[in-house]
Design a protein around this motif. Sequence first.
Motif, PDB file in Angstrom:
ATOM      1  N   MET A 137      -7.222   0.328   5.375  1.00  0.00           N
ATOM      2  CA  MET A 137      -6.241   0.151   4.305  1.00  0.00           C
ATOM      3  C   MET A 137      -6.108   1.402   3.458  1.00  0.00           C
ATOM      4  O   MET A 137      -5.019   1.751   3.009  1.00  0.00           O
ATOM      5  N   SER A 138      -7.213   2.106   3.230  1.00  0.00           N
ATOM      6  CA  SER A 138      -7.163   3.347   2.461  1.00  0.00           C
ATOM      7  C   SER A 138      -6.343   4.400   3.198  1.00  0.00           C
ATOM      8  O   SER A 138      -5.491   5.077   2.607  1.00  0.00           O
ATOM      9  N   LEU A 189       6.594   7.778   2.514  1.00  0.00           N
ATOM     10  CA  LEU A 189       7.656   7.403   1.580  1.00  0.00           C
ATOM     11  C   LEU A 189       8.126   8.592   0.750  1.00  0.00           C
ATOM     12  O   LEU A 189       9.328   8.770   0.543  1.00  0.00           O
ATOM     13  N   SER A 190       7.191   9.405   0.284  1.00  0.00           N
ATOM     14  CA  SER A 190       7.626  10.564  -0.506  1.00  0.00           C
ATOM     15  C   SER A 190       8.390  11.559   0.364  1.00  0.00           C
ATOM     16  O   SER A 190       9.365  12.166  -0.082  1.00  0.00           O
ATOM     17  N   GLY A 191       7.978  11.711   1.636  1.00  0.00           N
ATOM     18  CA  GLY A 191       8.720  12.582   2.541  1.00  0.00           C
ATOM     19  C   GLY A 191      10.107  12.051   2.837  1.00  0.00           C
ATOM     20  O   GLY A 191      11.089  12.802   2.848  1.00  0.00           O
ATOM     21  N   ALA A 192      10.212  10.737   3.061  1.00  0.00           N
ATOM     22  CA  ALA A 192      11.515  10.135   3.346  1.00  0.00           C
ATOM     23  C   ALA A 192      12.452  10.231   2.142  1.00  0.00           C
ATOM     24  O   ALA A 192      13.643  10.531   2.300  1.00  0.00           O
ATOM     25  N   ILE A 193      11.921  10.008   0.962  1.00  0.00           N
ATOM     26  CA  ILE A 193      12.751  10.123  -0.241  1.00  0.00           C
ATOM     27  C   ILE A 193      13.219  11.563  -0.430  1.00  0.00           C
ATOM     28  O   ILE A 193      14.380  11.812  -0.785  1.00  0.00           O
ATOM     29  N   ARG A 215      -2.597   5.924   2.033  1.00  0.00           N
ATOM     30  CA  ARG A 215      -2.275   7.351   1.928  1.00  0.00           C
ATOM     31  C   ARG A 215      -1.122   7.724   2.856  1.00  0.00           C
ATOM     32  O   ARG A 215      -0.228   8.472   2.485  1.00  0.00           O
ATOM     33  N   GLY A 216      -1.142   7.176   4.065  1.00  0.00           N
ATOM     34  CA  GLY A 216      -0.072   7.475   5.018  1.00  0.00           C
ATOM     35  C   GLY A 216       1.283   6.971   4.558  1.00  0.00           C
ATOM     36  O   GLY A 216       2.290   7.673   4.674  1.00  0.00           O
ATOM     37  N   THR A 217       1.314   5.738   4.021  1.00  0.00           N
ATOM     38  CA  THR A 217       2.598   5.222   3.532  1.00  0.00           C
ATOM     39  C   THR A 217       3.074   6.004   2.313  1.00  0.00           C
ATOM     40  O   THR A 217       4.270   6.217   2.150  1.00  0.00           O
ATOM     41  N   GLY A 218       2.146   6.448   1.478  1.00  0.00           N
ATOM     42  CA  GLY A 218       2.537   7.258   0.327  1.00  0.00           C
ATOM     43  C   GLY A 218       3.154   8.583   0.745  1.00  0.00           C
ATOM     44  O   GLY A 218       4.204   8.989   0.235  1.00  0.00           O
ATOM     45  N   ALA A 263      10.984  -1.562   4.896  1.00  0.00           N
ATOM     46  CA  ALA A 263      10.445  -2.554   3.958  1.00  0.00           C
ATOM     47  C   ALA A 263       8.924  -2.635   4.000  1.00  0.00           C
ATOM     48  O   ALA A 263       8.292  -2.799   2.951  1.00  0.00           O
ATOM     49  N   PHE A 264       8.310  -2.525   5.183  1.00  0.00           N
ATOM     50  CA  PHE A 264       6.855  -2.674   5.241  1.00  0.00           C
ATOM     51  C   PHE A 264       6.119  -1.571   4.490  1.00  0.00           C
ATOM     52  O   PHE A 264       5.227  -1.880   3.698  1.00  0.00           O
ATOM     53  N   PRO A 265       6.422  -0.290   4.714  1.00  0.00           N
ATOM     54  CA  PRO A 265       5.694   0.731   3.935  1.00  0.00           C
ATOM     55  C   PRO A 265       5.894   0.586   2.432  1.00  0.00           C
ATOM     56  O   PRO A 265       4.957   0.782   1.657  1.00  0.00           O
ATOM     57  N   VAL A 266       7.106   0.222   2.015  1.00  0.00           N
ATOM     58  CA  VAL A 266       7.363   0.071   0.581  1.00  0.00           C
ATOM     59  C   VAL A 266       6.551  -1.096   0.022  1.00  0.00           C
ATOM     60  O   VAL A 266       5.865  -0.960  -1.007  1.00  0.00           O
ATOM     61  N   SER A 267       6.593  -2.244   0.683  1.00  0.00           N
ATOM     62  CA  SER A 267       5.871  -3.412   0.158  1.00  0.00           C
ATOM     63  C   SER A 267       4.359  -3.204   0.239  1.00  0.00           C
ATOM     64  O   SER A 267       3.634  -3.535  -0.698  1.00  0.00           O
ATOM     65  N   TYR A 268       3.873  -2.630   1.343  1.00  0.00           N
ATOM     66  CA  TYR A 268       2.434  -2.398   1.471  1.00  0.00           C
ATOM     67  C   TYR A 268       1.935  -1.445   0.401  1.00  0.00           C
ATOM     68  O   TYR A 268       0.923  -1.700  -0.264  1.00  0.00           O
ATOM     69  N   HIS A 269       2.635  -0.327   0.226  1.00  0.00           N
ATOM     70  CA  HIS A 269       2.207   0.663  -0.753  1.00  0.00           C
ATOM     71  C   HIS A 269       2.273   0.086  -2.173  1.00  0.00           C
ATOM     72  O   HIS A 269       1.408   0.369  -3.003  1.00  0.00           O
ATOM     73  N   THR A 270       3.265  -0.740  -2.438  1.00  0.00           N
ATOM     74  CA  THR A 270       3.386  -1.358  -3.764  1.00  0.00           C
ATOM     75  C   THR A 270       2.250  -2.337  -4.019  1.00  0.00           C
ATOM     76  O   THR A 270       1.582  -2.263  -5.062  1.00  0.00           O
ATOM     77  N   PHE A 271       2.012  -3.259  -3.088  1.00  0.00           N
ATOM     78  CA  PHE A 271       0.953  -4.249  -3.286  1.00  0.00           C
ATOM     79  C   PHE A 271      -0.430  -3.600  -3.319  1.00  0.00           C
ATOM     80  O   PHE A 271      -1.289  -3.989  -4.111  1.00  0.00           O
ATOM     81  N   ASN A 272      -0.651  -2.623  -2.467  1.00  0.00           N
ATOM     82  CA  ASN A 272      -1.947  -1.941  -2.486  1.00  0.00           C
ATOM     83  C   ASN A 272      -2.099  -1.098  -3.746  1.00  0.00           C
ATOM     84  O   ASN A 272      -3.207  -0.919  -4.243  1.00  0.00           O
ATOM     85  N   GLY A 273      -0.995  -0.594  -4.277  1.00  0.00           N
ATOM     86  CA  GLY A 273      -1.050   0.116  -5.562  1.00  0.00           C
ATOM     87  C   GLY A 273      -1.446  -0.809  -6.694  1.00  0.00           C
ATOM     88  O   GLY A 273      -2.209  -0.420  -7.592  1.00  0.00           O
ATOM     89  N   VAL A 274      -0.960  -2.047  -6.663  1.00  0.00           N
ATOM     90  CA  VAL A 274      -1.368  -3.039  -7.666  1.00  0.00           C
ATOM     91  C   VAL A 274      -2.858  -3.327  -7.518  1.00  0.00           C
ATOM     92  O   VAL A 274      -3.590  -3.460  -8.510  1.00  0.00           O
TER      93      VAL A 274
END
Length: 169
Positions: A67-68, A78-82, A72-75, A121-132
């Motif tokens: 999960m760690s 996502l920042s690269g895609a944005i 990091r990978g989704t972060g 949707a999966f990277p966004v939701s995963y990164h958001t929930f794991n950030g919480v």
Amino acid sequence: MALLLRTVARQGVCISRPHYSLLYRHAAPMGTTAKEEMNKFWSKNATLNRPMSPHLTIYNWSIPMLMSITHRGTGVGLSGAISVFAAAALVLPGNYPYYLDLIHSLSIGPFLIGLAKLGIAFPVSYHTFNGVRHLYWDIGKGFRIPEVYRTGYTVIGLSIITSLAVAFL
């Protein structure tokens, strides 16, 4: 001056040769290469039976570890895609409706569009929930091993449910 006094005050510094030992106490002797020093280092460690430094191939993979890495990978993804999307919006001619019509004209089936939406949707939701989850850790709670696993499985489940709902509903 303070550095010079601190160096002189250390044990093992020879003041009789200040030009060498005062400033270069731990330097490799002149006339040796980096390769020779590296070989000497590894042969000394082999002689003393020192273990090698741990690396990813010797660890048993666990859910928190995966999960760690995924967080990091989704972060990064996502920042690269944005960043790419923002640069494309600045550089490419036309406007958003033009490119939306272009995508509709490709006649991509609804399953592939749903798959693309799931891929976003999966990277966004995963990164958001794991950030919480990380914010929960920041207040000093949830560090016991059962809690780490329970919140980990909760994050994975919520991420899957949320991303499927966003992509296919």
